[in-house]
Design an enzyme around this catalytic site. Sequence first.
Site, short mmCIF file in Angstrom:
data_model
loop_
_atom_site.label_atom_id
_atom_site.label_comp_id
_atom_site.label_asym_id
_atom_site.label_seq_id
_atom_site.Cartn_x
_atom_site.Cartn_y
_atom_site.Cartn_z
N CYS A 120 1.37 -8.65 -2.18
CA CYS A 120 2.83 -7.96 -2.33
C CYS A 120 3.30 -8.46 -3.88
O CYS A 120 3.15 -9.39 -4.19
CB CYS A 120 3.52 -8.75 -1.31
SG CYS A 120 2.90 -8.68 0.40
N CYS B 211 7.46 -19.35 -2.00
CA CYS B 211 6.13 -19.87 -1.47
C CYS B 211 5.12 -19.57 -2.45
O CYS B 211 5.13 -18.47 -3.06
CB CYS B 211 5.79 -18.83 -0.12
SG CYS B 211 4.22 -19.22 0.33
#
Length: 360
Positions: free
Chosen positions: A116, A341
Amino acid sequence: MKLSSIYGLTFDQLVAWLAEKGYKKSRALQVWDWLYRKRVASFAEMTDVKEDCLATLSEHFAIHTLNEHTRQESADGTMKFLFKLSDGNLIETVLMRHKFGLSVCVTTQVGCNIGCSFCASGLLAKSRDLSAAEIVEQIMKVQFHLDAMGNAERVSHIVVMGIGEPFDNFVNMVDFIRVVKDQKGLDIAARHITVSTSGLAPKIREFADSDLKVNLAISLHAPTNELRTRIMKINKAIPIETLMEAIEYYLEKTNRRITLEYILLKDVNDGREHALQLAELIQHIRQLANVNLIPYNPVDEHSQYQRSERESVRAFYDTLKKQGISCSVRLEHGSDIDAACGQLRSKQIKQSTEDNVVAG
């Protein structure tokens, strides 16, 4: 020889393993209780288990294989742990404090291959899957920390949303869930466990068939193929139509609500037209879906993206609501400690590399 952690066995697997060694199910119940209720750090502490059984366990298993490398604590009480695995790899685990309890976000892979374009955890390619034991031990390490604080706190919720794609490590992820929700041990309620996927459609169907009764979150982040492919390369292999078919199968099979995660990126996917497209895409499943709008955490390596303006977030939310779509805006945790993250792991690896260059 490095021993694998006993945390990798589900209760049924432990019963079967001990039975092969000549021990009854009652022995497995004792060991399980020591591991997850009394939470001992060594087999020697299992005082009512016979010595020959303890010797057999010690010969084949370790209890702890993760070591705490770094820990950061936020002003809001969020804790980010960086654990070193037995092979030297680093993974992240995050403890978050909510009004409803203590939630832990666990990692399932070393690195991530989903790619992503906005995500810090995908900056480093996947090198391997975590074992079920390594995922369980993240929970245990956090719980040991809470036990040491002496406030009688316990992990009550789990989100499988850390580094990696959980459905790309499906078998180990499922075993992890079976361990932590076992009522004889940690007894974390299925309704308090959420697994997030970028949209691996075949595994969504398999997850529906598994009858685990835990929550499912889908990282959608865009309402059209053109836009989703631009920010999530997984969409090339699994376009939105295929993903929606899998979601529909899941809803029909389980009749459980799902969460659709949507990170808001300034001037990319946060316009009124995007909200209307999203509402149209999910209108037929709106009775069992909630859209979770997520303010973006900027990452230096992805400087092409910025956080949406507060007014844009409100407008997007209002547009969905007017279309009859259930939605919410995610509360932020740990914004002062590398909240994205994978960010802490990336920084530690970068620092280690720089230190090695200087030393060389």
